[in-house]
Design an enzyme around this catalytic site. Structure first.
Site, PDB file in Angstrom:
ATOM      1  N   HIS A 127       0.488  -1.011  -0.099  1.00  0.00           N
ATOM      2  CA  HIS A 127       0.079   0.075  -0.392  1.00  0.00           C
ATOM      3  C   HIS A 127       1.268   0.928  -0.312  1.00  0.00           C
ATOM      4  O   HIS A 127       1.712   1.214   0.752  1.00  0.00           O
ATOM      5  CB  HIS A 127      -1.224  -0.259   0.969  1.00  0.00           C
TER       6      HIS A 127
ATOM      7  N   GLU B  97       1.735   3.895   2.994  1.00  0.00           N
ATOM      8  CA  GLU B  97       2.549   2.934   4.323  1.00  0.00           C
ATOM      9  C   GLU B  97       3.889   2.866   4.303  1.00  0.00           C
ATOM     10  O   GLU B  97       4.187   2.110   3.977  1.00  0.00           O
ATOM     11  CB  GLU B  97       1.969   1.666   4.374  1.00  0.00           C
TER      12      GLU B  97
ATOM     13  N   GLU C  50       1.914  -5.512  11.535  1.00  0.00           N
ATOM     14  CA  GLU C  50       1.142  -3.995  10.527  1.00  0.00           C
ATOM     15  C   GLU C  50       2.387  -3.019  12.155  1.00  0.00           C
ATOM     16  O   GLU C  50       1.656  -3.045  13.159  1.00  0.00           O
ATOM     17  CB  GLU C  50      -0.756  -4.207  11.271  1.00  0.00           C
TER      18      GLU C  50
END
EC number: 3.5.1.96
Length: 348
Positions: free
Chosen positions: A65, A68, A223
Site C-alpha cells: 500500500h 504506508e 502492521e
C-alpha cells in the site's frame, strides 16, 4: 546515474521511486562476499556467501500500500547497511518495495487495492494488477531457487494501519492449507515486541497469503503503527521490531524462548462482507482497531441485514466501508489462549 548504480550505493528507495530511470537488472558481489541481484524495480535479492543448509529463504516486503511508509524506511535502512557490509545476512533475502507508482502518488493504490490481487494471476487491467503479477513471479522464482523446504520459507509483509489501534503493532496470520504457524515464527514476534497476533480463519488473496498458500511459507501481514508520510514516522517506537529483524537475518537460530504474556492472540469470529452500496457501520470511520463492544451492540447494516455483536469480547478490526462490493468491510475477533506444540493453535 542509473537504477543499478544507485542500488549499489545503497540507495534502493531512491532507485525504486525515480520512475524516469529505465528499469535495470544486474548482479554484483560486495566486498563482504554477499551477492546482490537487482531483479527489477524495487525487487532485490540478497544471498550470503557459503550459505548454510539450515538457512532460510526470507521475503521482506513493504509498500504494497503506497501510503504506508514506515516499513519502507526500515527496509531501506536494512538494505543500505547490508550493501555497506555493516549487516551480513546468513539467509537468502528477497527485499521488496511493493508499489512504486502508488508510493509516488502518496496513495494506498492506483486503481485497485493491490493487497487483494495475490491470487496467482491477474488480467493486467491496471497498474495494480500488473505490479501484483510482477511480485508474484519474483516470489515464486525466489522460493523455487531456494533449498525447497517449506519450513525454511518466511515472508514478512510489512504494513501500517490506516487508523489507530489498541495494539500499536500486530500481525495477521493468513489461513492456509499448510502448516504456516511455526512456534519459531511466533517467538520471533515476541522478541520483536509485536503486541498481538490475529489468526485468520479463511483465505484472502493478500501478499502474505500468497506465500503461505502456494509455497507453505511462514508468512504474516505485519502492521507497524499508523500511516504517516515519509519523514513523519516514529521509527523509535519500531526499534524493537527492527532490531529483531536484523537478528533474524544475521543469525541462523536465535535462542528465543516463548513468553506467554508477551503476545495477545486473537481468532477471527466473523467477517462482515460488503454486499451492497448501502453498507454502513454504526461507529466512526476512525474507530480504533480492536475496539470491543458489549454483546448485542448494533455494528452495522447492509440494506435489510443488521449486524450485531454476538459474543461478549468481540472486537472490530480493519473496519472500512469504502471497500469494493464483495470485499471484507470488517473483521470481528476475540482473544484466545493458544497451544504452541510445534504449530501455534487456538485452544477452543
Amino acid at each position: 546515474m542509473g537504477m543499478l548504480q544507485l542500488v549499489k550505493e545503497g540507495k534502493f528507495l531512491t532507485a525504486t521511486l525515480d520512475m524516469s530511470l529505465p528499469e535495470e537488472q544486474g548482479t554484483w558481489l560486495a566486498e563482504s562476499g554477499t551477492e546482490f541481484t537487482l531483479m527489477g524495480r524495487g525487487i532485490l535479492q540478497i544471498s550470503p556467501t557459503g550459505i548454510s543448509s539450515d538457512a532460510k529463504d526470507i521475503v521482506l516486503s513493504s509498500g504494497v500500500h503506497g501510503d504506508e511508509t514506515s516499513p519502507i524506511e526500515l527496509l531501506q535502512r536494512l538494505v543500505s547497511l547490508t550493501v555497506s557490509g555493516e549487516i551480513q545476512p546468513v539467509h537468502r533475502l528477497l527485499v521488496i518495495i511493493g508499489h512504486p507508482e502508488a508510493i509516488n502518488l502518496q496513495r494506498r493504490f492506483v486503481d485497485e487495492n493491490m493487497n487483494r490481487l495475490f491470487k496467482a494471476s491477474n488480467a493486467e487491467l491496471n497498474p495494480d494488477c500488473i505490479r501484483a503479477n510482477q511480485l508474484q513471479r519474483a516470489v515464486r522464482a525466489f522460493y523455487l531457487q531456494g533449498n525447497g523446504e517449506e519450513q525454511s520459507r518466511w515472508h514478512l509483509d510489512l504494513h501500517c494501519a490506516i487508523r489507530g489501534s489498541t495494539h500499536y503493532t500486530f500481525v495477521v496470520s493468513p489461513f492456509s492449507t499448510h502448516q504456516t504457524r511455526q512456534r519459531d515464527l511466533f517467538v520471533f514476534l515476541q522478541q520483536a515486541e509485536i503486541e498481538a497476533a490475529l489468526l485468520s480463519n479463511a483465505p484472502s488473496p493478500t501478499f502474505s497469503w500468497y506465500s503461505a498458500e502456494y509455497f507453505g511459507a511462514q508468512a504474516l501481514t505485519v502492521e507497524l503503527g499508523k500511516v504517516a508520510p515519509f519523514g513523519h514516522n516514529d521509527l523509535q517506537r519500531l526499534s524493537p521490531f527492527y532490531q529483531a529483524l536484523v537478528e533474524l537475518v544475521t543469525q541462523l537460530s536465535p535462542d528465543y524462548q516463548w513468553q506467554k504474556e508477551k503476545l495477545v492472540v486473537y481468532k477471527v469470529t466473523r467477517s462482515l462482507m460488503k454486499q451492497t452500496e448501502h453498507f454502513t457501520l454504526n461507529f466512526p470511520d476512525d474507530q480504533a482497531n480492536f475496539t470491543m463492544y458489549p454483546q448485542g451492540t448494533l455494528l452495522g447494516r447492509d440494506k435489510d441485514i443488521e449486524y450485531y455483536v454476538l459474543e461478549e469480547g468481540e472486537a472490530v478490526v480493519f473496519p472500512n466501508t469504502k471497500v469494493a462490493i464483495g470485499q471484507r468491510a470488517c473483521l470481528l475477533v476475540k482473544k484466545v489462549e493458544v497451544s504452541i506444540d510445534g504449530q501455534v493453535k487456538a485452544v477452543v
